[in-house]
Motif scaffolding. Structure first.
Motif, PDB file in Angstrom:
ATOM      1  N   ASP A  80     -11.542  14.032  13.655  1.00  0.00           N
ATOM      2  CA  ASP A  80     -12.203  14.015  12.351  1.00  0.00           C
ATOM      3  C   ASP A  80     -11.600  12.954  11.431  1.00  0.00           C
ATOM      4  O   ASP A  80     -12.314  12.308  10.668  1.00  0.00           O
ATOM      5  CB  ASP A  80     -12.144  15.404  11.702  1.00  0.00           C
ATOM      6  CG  ASP A  80     -13.002  16.423  12.452  1.00  0.00           C
ATOM      7  OD1 ASP A  80     -14.008  16.020  13.071  1.00  0.00           O
ATOM      8  OD2 ASP A  80     -12.655  17.612  12.424  1.00  0.00           O
ATOM      9  N   LYS A  83     -13.176   9.729  12.427  1.00  0.00           N
ATOM     10  CA  LYS A  83     -14.565   9.644  11.943  1.00  0.00           C
ATOM     11  C   LYS A  83     -14.605   9.327  10.448  1.00  0.00           C
ATOM     12  O   LYS A  83     -15.404   8.503  10.008  1.00  0.00           O
ATOM     13  CB  LYS A  83     -15.311  10.951  12.213  1.00  0.00           C
ATOM     14  CG  LYS A  83     -15.640  11.170  13.670  1.00  0.00           C
ATOM     15  CD  LYS A  83     -16.296  12.534  13.852  1.00  0.00           C
ATOM     16  CE  LYS A  83     -16.482  12.865  15.317  1.00  0.00           C
ATOM     17  NZ  LYS A  83     -16.931  14.250  15.506  1.00  0.00           N
ATOM     18  N   LYS A  88     -17.798   7.241   9.667  1.00  0.00           N
ATOM     19  CA  LYS A  88     -18.804   7.948  10.470  1.00  0.00           C
ATOM     20  C   LYS A  88     -18.978   9.391  10.018  1.00  0.00           C
ATOM     21  O   LYS A  88     -19.874  10.078  10.472  1.00  0.00           O
ATOM     22  CB  LYS A  88     -18.429   7.898  11.950  1.00  0.00           C
ATOM     23  CG  LYS A  88     -18.477   6.477  12.475  1.00  0.00           C
ATOM     24  CD  LYS A  88     -18.139   6.378  13.932  1.00  0.00           C
ATOM     25  CE  LYS A  88     -18.302   4.930  14.356  1.00  0.00           C
ATOM     26  NZ  LYS A  88     -17.711   4.640  15.627  1.00  0.00           N
TER      27      LYS A  88
END
Length: 123
Positions: A80, A83, A88
């Protein structure tokens, strides 16, 4: 900061350390003079976390907890963090769905966006 970490996040934080020594990085430290601590877990928040500090006041990225009180502390899984750093995953979305926990100043936390990371170089 070459770490012995197996986290993908550690490579991004190494890039950030180099970025902070550039002119663009120095501008960033003037714009956002805050200290962030990241507790990054390989699979599950709170288990086997590695701690990194991004000190935008000094323009430093270090492995280990911040001595003192960081402006905001983020706890999240390695995938995470990657990301969020790469843009993202929206940081607010990660927080709302429980993928990221935040302690400290929420206003400081809101200044932590993918924009503060160097853009990945095209290879």
């Amino acid at each position: 900061m070459a770490t012995n970490s197996t986290l993908k996040s550690a490579a991004l934080l190494d890039q950030m350390k180099l970025h902070l020594s550039t002119e663009a990085g120095k501008q960033l430290t003037k714009k956002i003079p805050l200290v962030y601590q990241f507790n990054i877990a390989p699979k599950k928040i709170g288990i086997n976390e590695e701690i990194f500090t991004v000190d935008l006041k000094k323009g430093e990225v270090t492995q280990g907890p911040f001595e003192g009180k960081p402006d905001a502390t983020f706890s999240l899984k390695d995938e995470d963090f990657v990301k969020v750093a790469l843009g993202k995953m929206n940081p607010q979305f990660a927080f709302m769905r429980g993928a990221m926990k935040i302690k400290g100043s929420l206003s400081a936390a809101q200044k932590f966006t993918p924009d503060i990371f160097p853009k990945p170089s095209k290879m």
